[in-house]
Design an enzyme around this catalytic site. Structure first.
Site, PDB file in Angstrom:
ATOM      1  N   SER A   1       0.978  -0.927   0.104  1.00 62.91           N
ATOM      2  CA  SER A   1      -0.645   0.128  -0.114  1.00 62.91           C
ATOM      3  C   SER A   1       0.883   1.411  -0.020  1.00 62.91           C
ATOM      4  CB  SER A   1      -0.293   0.025   1.148  1.00 62.91           C
ATOM      5  OG  SER A   1      -1.529   1.083   1.693  1.00 62.91           O
TER       6      SER A   1
ATOM      7  N   LYS B   1      -1.590  -0.938  -4.046  1.00 62.62           N
ATOM      8  CA  LYS B   1      -2.064  -0.599  -3.988  1.00 62.62           C
ATOM      9  C   LYS B   1      -1.875   0.790  -3.763  1.00 62.62           C
ATOM     10  CE  LYS B   1      -4.741   0.430   0.488  1.00 62.62           C
ATOM     11  NZ  LYS B   1      -5.584  -0.092   1.690  1.00 62.62           N
TER      12      LYS B   1
ATOM     13  N   LYS C   1      -2.793   5.253  -2.761  1.00 57.72           N
ATOM     14  CA  LYS C   1      -3.904   5.849  -2.021  1.00 57.72           C
ATOM     15  C   LYS C   1      -4.162   7.319  -3.454  1.00 57.72           C
ATOM     16  CE  LYS C   1      -3.731   4.307   1.954  1.00 57.72           C
ATOM     17  NZ  LYS C   1      -5.375   3.674   3.105  1.00 57.72           N
TER      18      LYS C   1
ATOM     19  N   ASP D   1      -6.859   3.599  -3.165  1.00 58.25           N
ATOM     20  CA  ASP D   1      -7.652   3.069  -2.106  1.00 58.25           C
ATOM     21  C   ASP D   1      -7.933   4.590  -1.742  1.00 58.25           C
ATOM     22  OD1 ASP D   1      -9.287   2.968   0.667  1.00 58.25           O
ATOM     23  OD2 ASP D   1      -7.126   2.394   1.215  1.00 58.25           O
TER      24      ASP D   1
ATOM     25  N   GLU E   1     -10.985   0.448  -3.441  1.00 53.89           N
ATOM     26  CA  GLU E   1     -11.618   0.126  -1.864  1.00 53.89           C
ATOM     27  C   GLU E   1     -11.967   1.848  -1.313  1.00 53.89           C
ATOM     28  OE1 GLU E   1      -7.875  -0.384  -0.421  1.00 53.89           O
ATOM     29  OE2 GLU E   1      -8.942  -0.415   2.150  1.00 53.89           O
TER      30      GLU E   1
ATOM     31  N   ASP F   1     -13.886  -0.780   2.651  1.00 53.85           N
ATOM     32  CA  ASP F   1     -12.881  -1.091   4.162  1.00 53.85           C
ATOM     33  C   ASP F   1     -13.867  -0.727   5.520  1.00 53.85           C
ATOM     34  OD1 ASP F   1     -11.194  -0.957   6.308  1.00 53.85           O
ATOM     35  OD2 ASP F   1      -9.342   0.195   4.440  1.00 53.85           O
TER      36      ASP F   1
ATOM     37  N   LYS G   1     -10.236  -6.342   7.878  1.00 53.41           N
ATOM     38  CA  LYS G   1      -9.062  -5.970   8.652  1.00 53.41           C
ATOM     39  C   LYS G   1      -9.356  -6.399   9.975  1.00 53.41           C
ATOM     40  CE  LYS G   1      -7.365  -2.074   6.816  1.00 53.41           C
ATOM     41  NZ  LYS G   1      -7.494  -0.493   6.480  1.00 53.41           N
TER      42      LYS G   1
ATOM     43  N   GLY H   1      -4.186  -4.363   6.664  1.00 49.45           N
ATOM     44  CA  GLY H   1      -3.220  -4.092   6.972  1.00 49.45           C
ATOM     45  C   GLY H   1      -3.865  -2.532   7.972  1.00 49.45           C
TER      46      GLY H   1
END
Ligand code: OSB
Ligand code: MG
Length: 384
Positions: free
Chosen positions: A151, A177, A179, A204, A229, A254, A278, A306
């Site tokens: 990520s 991934k 952001k 995400d 996400e 998420d 998660k 995570g």
């Protein structure tokens, strides 16, 4: 809405009796991150984690609460978790209780899943250690090579982002991934896609968008992302269903998924096609196993998210992914991406083919080093 539970994947676990626990300690540790981790909700420069240490019959086990010091990802913080664990959860522990019984008692406390998970993790790991079996085996699953995923936080420039992606691809990560947030999305994804046309890539947003941004989000359909996400609010499921109808790209939820009931609702109304499990956010390992099982039975993708965990939480996530249903690479990456020095004996590293091997041995399979914990401790209290 039809939701048929079917045979429970956690029935055997629920029946396990919890050993008598002589000591419970809460220990706050603070570890500098190797680089700031930027998201649409906050930029973190340190990892502060609340650890739950339990001791029974000479065996010590550690659980990690995945909350942050702030309420920007979740309403829970390390302070609220400390309060809930100390004043409500630990008081529920008594001889003769089963794991299922513990869950039932914890259910009376509304929310505070991260606090519950931290206590549950410590106890489940303790039981695995006492039985001399790895955590994944106690959960009921044979060992498996775990897929890796990195990520990457928001970057200051597209060249910095491309450099990070390049390094991750070279290292062998199974998916990347990145952001995104309003104003830092389409062009940034395009930059990565232009340079890496085939890398499994996802974005995400941590809830930064609203339905009014559907047009903008639809532009992301051009980049063959494996998923997007949590585009909309942490508190929403309904609008995600409306958005999913507008997008070719799969939505992964998420923040919106707080347990099996949310996952079942989201899948049944088409709010997502993928679920990020998660274990801390959903209240622990047993609930995670249930969600993965249910989602897989509905044909949804599942992966383990995570929370920039220390080695303790990182290894919990690794063991969990041996369970049925975890079909996609998650946020499971190498320790070196987060910390120069961790609190467990061996860092997580990628092996052949970019996979991570579950360390064999009882419990987590890796020793928590008390000296390293002590070195990073900012607060400690004995509850019992
Ligand atoms: O939204 O998945 C998230 C980290 C902290 C809080 C929220 C998130 C994340 C990550 C990093 O994306 C996951 C990791 O590498 O552990
Ligand atoms: Mg997320």
């Amino acid at each position: 809405m039809t939701f048929e539970p079917g045979p429970s994947p956690t029935a055997a676990l629920e029946a396990i009796a919890i050993p008598e626990i002589e000591h419970v300690d809460l220990v706050t540790v603070s570890l500098p991150l190797v680089a700031p981790f930027g998201t649409s909700v906050s930029t973190w420069t340190r990892k502060e984690a609340l650890l739950v240490r339990v001791e029974s019959d000479g065996v010590t086990a550690w659980g990690e609460c995945v909350a942050d010091p702030d309420p920007f990802y979740s309403y829970e913080t390390n302070e609220t978790a400390r309060h809930i664990i100390r004043d409500f959860l630990v008081r529920q522990l008594e001889p003769g209780l089963t794991l299922g019984g513990l869950e039932e008692r914890f259910r009376r406390v509304r929310g505070h899943n991260m606090a519950k998970a931290a206590v549950e993790n410590a106890i489940v790991i303790l039981i695995a250690m006492q039985r001399g079996v790895p955590l994944h085996a106690l959960l009921g699953w044979p060992p498996k090579r775990i897929m890796s995923g990195l990520s990457i936080g928001l970057q200051d420039s597209q060249s910095a982002l491309l450099e990070k992606v390049e390094r991750a691809v070279a290292r062998g990560y199974h998916r990347i991934k990145m952001k995104v947030r309003r104003g830092q999305d389409v062009e940034w994804v395009r930059a990565v896609r232009d340079r890496f046309p085939n890398v499994p890539l996802m974005a995400d947003a941590n809830g930064d968008y609203t339905l009014a941004d559907a047009g903008r989000l639809r532009e992301l359909d051009a980049f063959n992302l494996t998923m997007i996400e949590q585009p909309l609010s942490y508190a929403d499921i309904i609008e995600h269903a409306a958005l999913q109808r507008e997008l070719k790209t799969a939505i992964c939820l998420d923040e919106s998924i707080r347990g099996l009931a949310d996952a079942a609702s989201a899948l049944s109304i088409g709010a997502c096609r993928v679920i990020n499990v998660k274990q801390g956010r959903v209240g622990g390992l047993l609930e995670s196993v249930r969600i993965a099982h249910h989602a897989a039975s509905r044909g949804a993708g599942v992966w383990s998210g995570g929370m920039d965990e220390t080695g303790i939480g990182r290894l919990v996530n690794i063991h969990l992914q041996a369970a049925h249903g975890f079909s996609l690479p998650g946020d499971t990456s190498e320790t070196a991406n987060y910390f120069h020095e961790d609190i467990v004996e061996k860092p997580v590293v990628l092996g052949a083919g970019g996979f991570i091997d579950i360390p064999p041995g009882p419990g987590l399979g890796v020793r928590v080093v008390p000296e390293l914990v002590l070195k990073k401790t900012t607060r400690a209290e004995r509850l019992r």
